[in-house]
Write a protein that holds these residues in place. Structure first.
Motif, short mmCIF file in Angstrom:
data_model
loop_
_atom_site.label_atom_id
_atom_site.label_comp_id
_atom_site.label_asym_id
_atom_site.label_seq_id
_atom_site.Cartn_x
_atom_site.Cartn_y
_atom_site.Cartn_z
N LEU A 1 3.13 6.35 -4.60
CA LEU A 1 3.59 6.67 -3.25
C LEU A 1 5.06 7.05 -3.33
O LEU A 1 5.86 6.31 -3.92
CB LEU A 1 3.46 5.45 -2.33
CG LEU A 1 2.04 4.95 -2.00
CD1 LEU A 1 2.11 3.58 -1.33
CD2 LEU A 1 1.31 5.95 -1.11
N ASP A 2 5.43 8.18 -2.71
CA ASP A 2 6.86 8.49 -2.66
C ASP A 2 7.46 7.89 -1.38
O ASP A 2 6.74 7.33 -0.54
CB ASP A 2 7.11 10.00 -2.82
CG ASP A 2 6.63 10.81 -1.63
OD1 ASP A 2 6.36 10.23 -0.56
OD2 ASP A 2 6.53 12.05 -1.78
N ALA A 3 8.79 8.03 -1.24
CA ALA A 3 9.48 7.36 -0.13
C ALA A 3 8.97 7.87 1.21
O ALA A 3 8.85 7.10 2.18
CB ALA A 3 10.99 7.60 -0.25
N ASP B 1 5.34 3.79 9.61
CA ASP B 1 5.30 4.32 10.99
C ASP B 1 3.93 4.11 11.63
O ASP B 1 3.83 3.85 12.83
CB ASP B 1 5.58 5.84 11.00
CG ASP B 1 7.03 6.15 10.70
OD1 ASP B 1 7.85 5.21 10.75
OD2 ASP B 1 7.32 7.33 10.39
N ARG B 2 2.88 4.26 10.84
CA ARG B 2 1.53 4.14 11.39
C ARG B 2 1.04 2.69 11.42
O ARG B 2 -0.05 2.42 11.90
CB ARG B 2 0.54 4.97 10.56
CG ARG B 2 0.85 6.46 10.57
CD ARG B 2 0.54 7.10 11.93
NE ARG B 2 0.96 8.48 11.93
CZ ARG B 2 1.99 8.96 12.63
NH1 ARG B 2 2.71 8.16 13.40
NH2 ARG B 2 2.31 10.24 12.56
N ASP B 3 1.84 1.78 10.83
CA ASP B 3 1.46 0.36 10.76
C ASP B 3 0.13 0.18 10.02
O ASP B 3 -0.68 -0.69 10.35
CB ASP B 3 1.40 -0.24 12.17
CG ASP B 3 1.63 -1.76 12.15
OD1 ASP B 3 2.00 -2.29 11.09
OD2 ASP B 3 1.40 -2.40 13.20
N THR B 4 -0.07 1.03 9.01
CA THR B 4 -1.28 0.96 8.18
C THR B 4 -1.05 -0.05 7.05
O THR B 4 -0.01 -0.06 6.44
CB THR B 4 -1.56 2.37 7.60
OG1 THR B 4 -1.95 3.24 8.67
CG2 THR B 4 -2.66 2.35 6.55
N SER B 5 -2.05 -0.89 6.81
CA SER B 5 -1.93 -1.90 5.74
C SER B 5 -2.30 -1.30 4.39
O SER B 5 -3.21 -0.46 4.30
CB SER B 5 -2.87 -3.08 6.01
OG SER B 5 -2.48 -3.78 7.16
N VAL B 6 -1.63 -1.77 3.36
CA VAL B 6 -1.95 -1.37 1.98
C VAL B 6 -2.50 -2.58 1.24
O VAL B 6 -1.91 -3.65 1.27
CB VAL B 6 -0.69 -0.83 1.26
CG1 VAL B 6 -1.00 -0.57 -0.23
CG2 VAL B 6 -0.19 0.44 1.93
N VAL B 7 -3.65 -2.39 0.59
CA VAL B 7 -4.24 -3.47 -0.21
C VAL B 7 -3.92 -3.20 -1.68
O VAL B 7 -4.44 -2.25 -2.28
CB VAL B 7 -5.77 -3.56 -0.02
CG1 VAL B 7 -6.29 -4.79 -0.75
CG2 VAL B 7 -6.13 -3.59 1.46
N HIS B 8 -3.04 -4.03 -2.19
CA HIS B 8 -2.60 -3.92 -3.58
C HIS B 8 -3.64 -4.57 -4.49
O HIS B 8 -4.08 -5.69 -4.21
CB HIS B 8 -1.25 -4.66 -3.66
CG HIS B 8 -0.64 -4.76 -5.00
ND1 HIS B 8 -0.62 -3.74 -5.91
CD2 HIS B 8 0.02 -5.81 -5.60
CE1 HIS B 8 0.02 -4.14 -7.00
NE2 HIS B 8 0.41 -5.39 -6.84
N PRO C 1 4.45 0.37 -5.76
CA PRO C 1 5.81 -0.01 -5.36
C PRO C 1 5.78 -1.08 -4.26
O PRO C 1 6.19 -0.84 -3.12
CB PRO C 1 6.40 1.31 -4.84
CG PRO C 1 5.21 2.04 -4.29
CD PRO C 1 4.02 1.64 -5.15
N VAL C 2 5.29 -2.27 -4.60
CA VAL C 2 5.00 -3.28 -3.58
C VAL C 2 6.26 -3.74 -2.86
O VAL C 2 6.29 -3.85 -1.63
CB VAL C 2 4.24 -4.47 -4.20
CG1 VAL C 2 4.12 -5.63 -3.23
CG2 VAL C 2 2.85 -4.01 -4.62
N ILE D 1 3.68 -8.02 -11.76
CA ILE D 1 3.82 -6.56 -11.85
C ILE D 1 4.79 -6.05 -10.78
O ILE D 1 5.46 -5.03 -10.98
CB ILE D 1 2.44 -5.86 -11.79
CG1 ILE D 1 2.51 -4.43 -12.30
CG2 ILE D 1 1.86 -5.90 -10.41
CD1 ILE D 1 1.18 -3.71 -12.33
N GLY D 2 4.89 -6.80 -9.69
CA GLY D 2 5.84 -6.42 -8.63
C GLY D 2 7.28 -6.45 -9.14
O GLY D 2 8.12 -5.65 -8.74
N LYS D 3 7.55 -7.39 -10.01
CA LYS D 3 8.88 -7.49 -10.61
C LYS D 3 9.14 -6.35 -11.59
O LYS D 3 10.20 -5.74 -11.61
CB LYS D 3 9.03 -8.84 -11.32
CG LYS D 3 8.89 -10.03 -10.38
CD LYS D 3 8.90 -11.34 -11.14
CE LYS D 3 8.32 -12.47 -10.31
NZ LYS D 3 8.69 -12.54 -8.91
#
Ligand SMILES: N[C@@H](CCSC[C@H]1O[C@@H](n2cnc3c(=O)[nH]cnc32)[C@H](O)[C@@H]1O)C(=O)O
Ligand SMILES: [Zn+2]
Length: 433
Positions: A253-255, A263-270, A284-285, A320-322
């Motif tokens: 995902l880019d910035a 903006d859309r308040d869409t959730s991301v499932v990592h 990029p959590v 992995i987030g780190k």
């Protein structure tokens, strides 16, 4: 008179992430937490002992394909595209409704054993998934996965129409524990014209959308070739992103895409384990969290993980987030536990993920009497970095005890395993014929 259950003598993880000595009183009929306070046992019809244990919100596995437990260990050590095309899709072409019934029960036992009380499922033969979830006592958001590439127009349209019909049919099943979503597989595996045709019908049905977004570089390349934009922009233009939409992966995902999701308040499932195993990349959590995006955790299917233990996922997410942020302070222990509980509940639209009066009575009781959980400095640290699914003693969902002292109550576990072994062997034999 209402049936009440008290979880007694344990310590409780509060929504503020304090750990307090308290009992949890539950209205078992309503499936709701009534009170969190000391000495509530006397008020209850039934008790569940939590001595030497931590009572935490039930974990939420917000992306997966439960039946793929039957393909656990069937094909490993390949990238996503090769793995799907060479191994998984040919096997899935042979899958029957009975296989889904058996595979979902195997998944349910594994989820309950490791303290997961709610999950999302994208698959087919959804009626069988619904039956298994009903019997298991779990909570789930289920849907029929749509793929239109490689199909003729009529078959493609039927597949999407089925996803909408299935979502309408089963929403609210199992006393409301089952909710649904329409689940197009991914922006590039479903043709634009079908999104254009069906998204208005999804909105009319009033159910969410769930799909795989930016899992690998290939996802970006295919949308770039087709539309010349990033997939998130493409999905947004088609009206796919909303506050009840939850997308799986979001690895590349880019910035600007992160901004759009916020903006859309869409959730991301990592799905960190699946992303590592298929070498898809590092999501990029921390950037998503910093942008205000709700992040949940998912195992993905057991064939790319290879288990459904959310405690593994939690730890992987923190680790992995780190690495992804090049910062040891990124995705800290509390953040990882929140993603696995309240983040998942928000993504799936359930009033769960917190132990508080009024919330759904979905909880896991973690046995702290273990070598690898000694000594006790910080129990949230233990949950993130040291605990395992097998440390869970009791699992409660919707006020019902699903596992008591490590015994799963709804199913005969030996029978579920035996049937899974038989169905998996027969499935693979058919696929390799
Ligand atoms: N009705 C569709 C089935 C889609 S179900 C969802 C699909 O997602 C696939 N799947 C599992 N894990 C992943 C993943 O990590 N990324 C993308 N697809 C996956 C899974 O094998 C299954 O085929 C059809 O006719 O093919
Ligand atoms: Zn998936």
């Amino acid at each position: 008179m209402t049936d009440t259950l008290a979880v007694t003598d344990g310590r409780v993880l509060t929504p503020e992430f304090d750990v307090v000595r308290a009992d949890v009183l539950i209205d078992a009929d309503a499936g709701e937490i009534l009170d969190v306070a000391p000495d509530l046992a006397g008020d209850a019809d039934e008790t569940l002992d939590a001595t030497d244990s931590l009572v935490m919100p039930g974990l939420v596995n917000a992306h997966g394909h439960a039946t793929m437990t039957l393909l656990r260990g069937y094909a490993d050590d390949k990238n996503l595209e090769d793995w799907l095309r060479e191994d998984i899709w040919p096997a899935e072409a042979e899958l029957t409704a009975d296989d889904v019934a058996v595979g979902t029960r195997l998944a349910a036992v594994e989820l309950i054993r490791s303290g997961t009380t709610a999950f999302a499922d994208m698959y087919f033969h959804v009626g069988e998934v619904v039956e298994a979830v009903r019997e298991a006592g779990l909570r789930a958001r289920v849907g029929h996965g749509v793929v239109t590439v490689g199909k003729d127009e009529a078959a493609a349209r039927d597949d999407f129409a089925e996803s909408v019909a299935v979502a309408e049919e089963y929403d609210g099943a199992a006393d409301g524990r089952i909710r649904t979503a329409v689940m197009p597989h991914a922006p590039h595996t479903v043709g634009t014209e079908f999104f254009e045709e069906f998204v208005p019908r999804v909105r009319e049905a009033g159910v969410p959308l769930h799909f795989h977004l930016n899992e690998t570089e290939t996802y970006l390349e295919e949308i770039d070739a087709e539309a010349g934009v990033r997939p998130t922009e493409y999905a947004d233009d088609l009206g796919l992103l909303a506050d009840d939409t939850f997308v799986a992966h979001g690895v590349h995902l880019d910035a600007s895409e992160i901004g759009t999701l916020a903006d859309r308040d869409t959730s991301v499932v990592h799905c960190p384990a699946s992303n590592m195993k298929l070498a898809s990349g590092m999501a990029p959590v921390q950037d998503l969290l910093d942008a205000g995006v709700n992040v949940a955790l998912g195992t993905d299917g057991a064939a790319s993980n290879n288990d459904l233990d959310l405690f593994d996922e939690l730890r992987d997410a923190a680790m992995i987030g780190k690495l992804a942020a090049d910062d040891a302070a990124a995705v800290d222990a509390e953040t990882a536990v929140r993603m696995a509980t309240e983040g998942g509940a928000k993504a799936l639209g359930f009033d769960s993920g917190r132990i508080e009066a009024g919330a759904n009575a979905d909880l896991a009781v973690v046995d702290l009497d273990a070598v690898h959980l000694t000594p006790e400095h910080d129990l949230v640290s233990h949950l993130a970095y040291a605990a395992r699914g097998s440390d869970v003693r009791h699992t409660v969902c919707d006020g019902e005890v699903l596992m008591r002292d490590r015994e799963v109550l709804a199913f005969d576990e030996a029978d579920v395993r035996e049937r899974a072994q038989e169905h998996a062997a027969a499935l693979v034999a058919r696929a390799e014929e």
